[in-house]
Design a protein around this motif. Sequence first.
Motif, PDB file in Angstrom:
ATOM      1  N   UNK A 145       6.339  -8.467 -12.977  1.00  0.00           N
ATOM      2  CA  UNK A 145       6.612  -9.124 -15.073  1.00  0.00           C
ATOM      3  C   UNK A 145       5.908 -10.337 -15.609  1.00  0.00           C
ATOM      4  N   UNK A 146       4.002 -10.187 -14.626  1.00  0.00           N
ATOM      5  CA  UNK A 146       3.574 -11.167 -15.911  1.00  0.00           C
ATOM      6  C   UNK A 146       2.583  -9.815 -16.960  1.00  0.00           C
ATOM      7  N   UNK A 147       3.291  -8.398 -16.650  1.00  0.00           N
ATOM      8  CA  UNK A 147       2.763  -7.819 -18.183  1.00  0.00           C
ATOM      9  C   UNK A 147       1.693  -6.687 -17.618  1.00  0.00           C
ATOM     10  N   UNK A 148       1.674  -6.265 -16.459  1.00  0.00           N
ATOM     11  CA  UNK A 148       0.640  -5.058 -15.823  1.00  0.00           C
ATOM     12  C   UNK A 148       1.406  -4.496 -15.251  1.00  0.00           C
ATOM     13  N   UNK A 149       0.765  -3.275 -15.195  1.00  0.00           N
ATOM     14  CA  UNK A 149       0.837  -1.571 -14.295  1.00  0.00           C
ATOM     15  C   UNK A 149      -0.214  -1.488 -12.802  1.00  0.00           C
ATOM     16  N   UNK A 150       0.297  -2.064 -11.586  1.00  0.00           N
ATOM     17  CA  UNK A 150      -0.656  -1.839 -10.718  1.00  0.00           C
ATOM     18  C   UNK A 150      -0.548  -1.564  -9.350  1.00  0.00           C
ATOM     19  N   UNK A 151      -0.759  -0.142  -8.818  1.00  0.00           N
ATOM     20  CA  UNK A 151      -0.510  -0.417  -7.039  1.00  0.00           C
ATOM     21  C   UNK A 151      -1.891  -0.643  -6.331  1.00  0.00           C
ATOM     22  N   UNK A 152      -1.364  -0.966  -4.568  1.00  0.00           N
ATOM     23  CA  UNK A 152      -2.183  -1.514  -3.816  1.00  0.00           C
ATOM     24  C   UNK A 152      -2.466   0.100  -2.971  1.00  0.00           C
ATOM     25  N   UNK A 153      -4.065   0.370  -2.681  1.00  0.00           N
ATOM     26  CA  UNK A 153      -4.014   0.715  -1.566  1.00  0.00           C
ATOM     27  C   UNK A 153      -4.948   0.633  -0.789  1.00  0.00           C
ATOM     28  N   UNK A 154      -4.819   1.192   0.930  1.00  0.00           N
ATOM     29  CA  UNK A 154      -6.525   0.436   1.597  1.00  0.00           C
ATOM     30  C   UNK A 154      -7.052   2.095   1.478  1.00  0.00           C
ATOM     31  N   UNK A 155      -8.620   1.395   1.328  1.00  0.00           N
ATOM     32  CA  UNK A 155      -9.218   2.825   1.409  1.00  0.00           C
ATOM     33  C   UNK A 155     -10.067   3.330   2.772  1.00  0.00           C
ATOM     34  N   UNK A 156     -10.251   4.079   2.741  1.00  0.00           N
ATOM     35  CA  UNK A 156     -11.092   4.842   4.126  1.00  0.00           C
ATOM     36  C   UNK A 156     -11.509   3.734   5.481  1.00  0.00           C
ATOM     37  N   UNK A 157     -12.205   2.051   4.629  1.00  0.00           N
ATOM     38  CA  UNK A 157     -12.390   1.638   5.652  1.00  0.00           C
ATOM     39  C   UNK A 157     -11.388   0.361   5.686  1.00  0.00           C
ATOM     40  N   UNK A 158     -10.222   0.882   4.933  1.00  0.00           N
ATOM     41  CA  UNK A 158      -9.238  -0.312   5.552  1.00  0.00           C
ATOM     42  C   UNK A 158      -9.520  -2.016   4.546  1.00  0.00           C
ATOM     43  N   UNK A 159     -10.176  -1.495   3.755  1.00  0.00           N
ATOM     44  CA  UNK A 159      -9.555  -2.934   2.240  1.00  0.00           C
ATOM     45  C   UNK A 159      -9.221  -2.485   1.704  1.00  0.00           C
ATOM     46  N   UNK A 160      -8.276  -3.601   1.557  1.00  0.00           N
ATOM     47  CA  UNK A 160      -7.254  -3.808   0.147  1.00  0.00           C
ATOM     48  C   UNK A 160      -7.967  -3.884  -1.167  1.00  0.00           C
ATOM     49  N   UNK A 161      -7.297  -2.668  -1.562  1.00  0.00           N
ATOM     50  CA  UNK A 161      -7.529  -2.456  -3.686  1.00  0.00           C
ATOM     51  C   UNK A 161      -6.749  -2.569  -4.006  1.00  0.00           C
ATOM     52  N   UNK A 162      -6.284  -3.401  -5.120  1.00  0.00           N
ATOM     53  CA  UNK A 162      -5.374  -3.386  -6.372  1.00  0.00           C
ATOM     54  C   UNK A 162      -6.348  -2.193  -7.425  1.00  0.00           C
ATOM     55  N   UNK A 163      -5.934  -1.575  -7.709  1.00  0.00           N
ATOM     56  CA  UNK A 163      -5.294  -0.659  -9.299  1.00  0.00           C
ATOM     57  C   UNK A 163      -4.499  -0.784 -10.048  1.00  0.00           C
ATOM     58  N   UNK A 164      -5.679  -1.330 -11.018  1.00  0.00           N
ATOM     59  CA  UNK A 164      -4.712  -1.481 -12.805  1.00  0.00           C
ATOM     60  C   UNK A 164      -4.646  -1.411 -13.997  1.00  0.00           C
ATOM     61  N   UNK A 165      -4.018  -1.347 -14.853  1.00  0.00           N
ATOM     62  CA  UNK A 165      -3.617  -0.470 -15.813  1.00  0.00           C
ATOM     63  C   UNK A 165      -3.496  -1.902 -17.264  1.00  0.00           C
TER      64      UNK A 165
END
Length: 115
Positions: A94-114
Amino acid sequence: MTVTRIVANLNAPNPAELAKFYMDVFGLDTPLDMGWIAFLASSATQKIELHAASEGGSGTELPVISIGVDDLDTTEAAVRTAGAQVIYGPAQEPWGLRRFFFRDPAGNLINVVDH
């Protein structure tokens, strides 16, 4: 005093393995690998940001880092091809960006944003 950079440190039982994942997905370089730490870099420049948050937005868990990209769909495909699990999105927020989250191979939660 001027802040010249802020660096994220991801927890990784095998730093070289995790560095390879980020090299494959995001096209980063590894200018230095000392065994216990691997530096990942890009020649792109950006402004310095540091965020303080109580959640990741839209009721999500707070990711450890956010990575901005210019093509979210291609990046999502690369993340999936590399074997990482997408756990949120892609979503148009709703605040205007598009994104997804993934867990990397070490288990870290990562936000990828455009933006």
